[in-house]
Design a protein around this motif. Structure first.
Motif, short mmCIF file in Angstrom:
data_model
loop_
_atom_site.label_atom_id
_atom_site.label_comp_id
_atom_site.label_asym_id
_atom_site.label_seq_id
_atom_site.Cartn_x
_atom_site.Cartn_y
_atom_site.Cartn_z
N UNK A 13 113.26 60.35 -36.74
CA UNK A 13 112.96 61.20 -37.89
C UNK A 13 112.09 62.39 -37.49
N UNK A 14 112.05 63.38 -38.37
CA UNK A 14 111.34 64.62 -38.08
C UNK A 14 109.85 64.54 -38.33
N UNK A 15 109.12 63.93 -37.43
CA UNK A 15 107.66 63.87 -37.51
C UNK A 15 107.09 64.19 -36.13
N UNK A 16 105.81 64.54 -36.11
CA UNK A 16 105.11 64.70 -34.85
C UNK A 16 104.64 63.33 -34.38
N UNK A 17 104.98 63.01 -33.13
CA UNK A 17 104.61 61.71 -32.58
C UNK A 17 103.62 61.88 -31.43
N UNK A 38 124.25 48.23 -31.56
CA UNK A 38 125.21 47.95 -32.63
C UNK A 38 124.56 47.84 -33.99
N UNK A 39 123.40 47.22 -34.06
CA UNK A 39 122.86 46.85 -35.37
C UNK A 39 121.63 47.66 -35.79
N UNK A 40 120.95 48.31 -34.84
CA UNK A 40 119.74 49.06 -35.19
C UNK A 40 119.95 50.56 -35.08
N UNK A 41 120.65 51.02 -34.07
CA UNK A 41 120.89 52.45 -33.90
C UNK A 41 122.04 52.88 -34.82
N UNK A 42 121.76 52.76 -36.11
CA UNK A 42 122.75 52.98 -37.16
C UNK A 42 122.37 54.21 -37.96
N UNK A 62 111.69 51.11 -34.37
CA UNK A 62 111.42 52.17 -33.39
C UNK A 62 112.51 53.22 -33.33
N UNK A 63 113.76 52.82 -33.62
CA UNK A 63 114.82 53.84 -33.62
C UNK A 63 114.52 54.91 -34.67
#
Length: 212
Positions: free
Chosen positions: A176-180, A201-205, A170-171
């Motif tokens: 990323x640059x897409x329309x959601x 710490x581990x996903x928002x990288x 989900x991060x």
């Protein structure tokens, strides 16, 4: 002590590391794969004949590969409470959503969407294919949206292994640059995940090293 092979920018490694962080386990991680190389060596192939990351070794036990199998091992060996319940039906509910997320969310996002947007040069991107992949992916997210409308976490009232399998993409999906499409319950759920230290710490990288 866990020994883990895999670069921190691998989404599969991120799922593993998030799980390790949530369970509070001690580990040593080695950067392997992509720009770091090492997966084609004889030593690594002895760990995993598929030459992919992650690989985990727990003490003197044989090395484990395949992310889903590793996560189940960690849950069975180290987890307590709602993360991996003792009751069979409750545990099966967690496992059902974890399996769903692995097959529909992780596989539906990483190669079809993320690789086409981030790991493909801008001049070579197929915008129609990206839109088609995003739409297909968000059809699956609609299922999670309905579930999260009446539950705080994917499989019910407690944070669980299912949230690891689901939430680790989900991060990037939100970054990323897409329309959601607007998915308010999913967005609120994601906001809760972002407050978890192990997720931070581990996903928002940063994934800049993966950009084409």
């Amino acid at each position: 002590m866990l020994i883990i092979w895999g670069r921190k920018t691998s989404s599969n490694v991120q799922a593993l590391m998030w799980c390790v962080g949530e369970l509070g386990l001690q580990f040593v991680r080695h950067d392997v794969g992509h720009r770091y190389g090492g997966t084609d060596t004889a030593a690594f192939c002895a760990l995993n004949p598929n030459s992919t990351v992650p690989v985990l070794q727990d003490g003197d036990n044989p090395p484990l590969w395949e992310t889903g199998a590793i996560l189940l091992y960690l849950a069975n060996r180290y987890a307590t409470g709602g993360f991996w319940p003792e009751d069979l039906l409750a545990r099966t509910e967690v496992d059902r959503w974890a399996e769903w997320a692995k097959l529909n969310i992780a596989l539906g996002f990483t190669a079809p969407v993320f690789w086409r947007v981030v790991r493909t040069p801008e001049a070579e991107r197929d915008l129609r294919a990206i839109d088609t992949a995003v739409n297909a992916f968000e059809q699956k997210l609609d299922i999670a949206e309905q579930q999260l409308a009446s539950h705080p976490f994917l499989s019910g009232d407690a944070f669980s292994l299912a949230d690891i399998q689901f939430g680790h993409v989900l991060y990037r999906y939100h970054d990323i640059g897409i329309n959601r499409k607007p998915l308010p319950h999913l967005r609120a759920y994601y906001a809760k995940l972002m407050q978890r230290p192990a997720f931070q710490e581990h996903v928002m990288v940063s994934y800049d090293e993966l950009r084409a």
